[in-house]
Design an enzyme around this catalytic site. Structure first.
Site, PDB file in Angstrom:
ATOM      1  N   HIS A  55       8.663 -11.900 -10.521  1.00 33.57           N
ATOM      2  CA  HIS A  55       8.403 -10.515 -10.120  1.00 33.57           C
ATOM      3  C   HIS A  55       7.626 -10.520  -8.814  1.00 33.57           C
ATOM      4  CE1 HIS A  55       9.347  -8.418 -14.089  1.00 33.57           C
ATOM      5  NE2 HIS A  55       9.525  -9.706 -14.332  1.00 33.57           N
ATOM      6  N   GLN A 114      11.261  -5.542 -17.304  1.00 36.41           N
ATOM      7  CA  GLN A 114      12.071  -6.633 -17.857  1.00 36.41           C
ATOM      8  C   GLN A 114      12.302  -6.488 -19.352  1.00 36.41           C
ATOM      9  OE1 GLN A 114      11.125 -10.530 -16.329  1.00 36.41           O
ATOM     10  NE2 GLN A 114      11.891 -11.563 -18.159  1.00 36.41           N
ATOM     11  N   CYS A 122      11.501  -3.856  -9.646  1.00 32.24           N
ATOM     12  CA  CYS A 122      10.389  -3.358 -10.458  1.00 32.24           C
ATOM     13  C   CYS A 122      10.231  -1.849 -10.252  1.00 32.24           C
ATOM     14  CB  CYS A 122       9.114  -4.095 -10.045  1.00 32.24           C
ATOM     15  SG  CYS A 122       7.587  -3.325 -10.597  1.00 32.24           S
ATOM     16  N   GLU A 123      10.246  -1.093 -11.334  1.00 31.66           N
ATOM     17  CA  GLU A 123      10.152   0.362 -11.191  1.00 31.66           C
ATOM     18  C   GLU A 123       8.724   0.828 -10.898  1.00 31.66           C
ATOM     19  OE1 GLU A 123       9.741   2.215 -15.661  1.00 31.66           O
ATOM     20  OE2 GLU A 123      11.745   1.654 -14.993  1.00 31.66           O
ATOM     21  N   HIS A 124       7.750  -0.069 -10.990  1.00 31.43           N
ATOM     22  CA  HIS A 124       6.366   0.306 -10.714  1.00 31.43           C
ATOM     23  C   HIS A 124       6.021   0.201  -9.225  1.00 31.43           C
ATOM     24  CE1 HIS A 124       5.600  -1.039 -15.119  1.00 31.43           C
ATOM     25  NE2 HIS A 124       5.957   0.233 -15.054  1.00 31.43           N
ATOM     26  N   HIS A 125       6.643  -0.762  -8.519  1.00 33.56           N
ATOM     27  CA  HIS A 125       6.324  -0.956  -7.107  1.00 33.56           C
ATOM     28  C   HIS A 125       7.564  -1.006  -6.212  1.00 33.56           C
ATOM     29  CE1 HIS A 125       2.758  -2.645  -9.248  1.00 33.56           C
ATOM     30  NE2 HIS A 125       2.127  -1.994  -8.297  1.00 33.56           N
ATOM     31  N   CYS A 173       6.213  -8.132  -7.464  1.00 33.31           N
ATOM     32  CA  CYS A 173       5.001  -7.318  -7.561  1.00 33.31           C
ATOM     33  C   CYS A 173       3.812  -8.167  -7.988  1.00 33.31           C
ATOM     34  CB  CYS A 173       5.202  -6.147  -8.529  1.00 33.31           C
ATOM     35  SG  CYS A 173       5.636  -6.622 -10.209  1.00 33.31           S
TER      36      CYS A 173
END
Length: 219
Positions: free
Chosen positions: A179, A151, A110-113, A181
């Site tokens: 995920h 995704q 996940c590029e956010h976390h 996250c």
């Protein structure tokens, strides 16, 4: 240096602008070893800020191990030198029915976390004059998965790559993934999963074909 022009480095230059992974122009100026050395130093600083004792023999090698994992494993799909060559073969058997590769192992991040995305990808296409070696379908999935991702973009990147490589719009991609996250932080929901799909060509217009694809992957 940032990328004010909006032009993508070679890794995604063949993709439509909206599907390109955000990268700086200088993304590949350093070789892998230089990146590993730099990331190791940064991760060591993070560990020290967390209060960890890096003189402990269990922790001493962790910064470099993490750096190597990032560059050579988790995020190797960022580097265009790792883009798989999709070689086509003449369809001498005249097979023109649905071809499905299901349950392709998918591991992304996940590029956010920066925590894992784990799941399966299912891909299909309608062969024309040529067919592709089956392992190449897996390699395309793995190439785009092995980078920081969302995704929805991952699904469309795989579909677009297959369309270009196979020379047909008759491509279907469905991803189902967990995920971490969502599972390990925030709402801590361990029972939900995420499904995304992309249908091109006849898969987008032929409901019966789409249903057959879903039936064959058990959906």
């Amino acid at each position: 240096m940032d990328n004010p022009s909006g032009l993508a480095p070679a890794t995604d230059a063949h993709l439509p602008t909206g599907l390109r992974t955000p990268l700086r122009d200088d993304a590949f100026d350093q070789d892998d070893e230089a990146k590993i050395t730099a990331i190791s130093g940064h991760f060591e600083a993070i560990m020290r800020e967390l209060g960890l004792d890096l003189t402990d023999d269990s922790l001493a090698g962790t910064p470099r191990r993490v750096a190597k994992m990032y560059v050579q494993e988790w995020f190797k799909g960022l580097d265009p030198k790792n883009r798989p060559e999709v070689r086509m073969f003449h369809n001498r058997y005249n097979y023109h029915q649905l071809l499905v590769e299901r349950d392709i192992t998918l591991f992304s991040c996940c590029e956010h976390h920066f925590v894992p995305i784990i799941g399966k990808a299912h891909v299909a296409y309608l062969p024309g004059a040529n067919v592709v070696g089956l392992s190449k379908l897996n390699r395309v999935v793995q190439y785009y998965a092995r980078r920081p991702q969302v995704q929805e973009r991952l699904t469309r990147q795989i579909a677009e790559e297959l369309k270009q490589s196979l020379g047909t719009d008759d491509v279907a991609v469905l991803i189902e993934a967990d995920h971490l996250c969502v599972m390990s932080r925030g709402v801590n929901d361990t029972s939900s999963s995420t499904l995304t799909s992309e249908y091109g060509g006849r898969f987008a217009t032929d409901e019966a074909l789409r249903r057959e694809f879903l039936r064959q992957i058990g959906k």
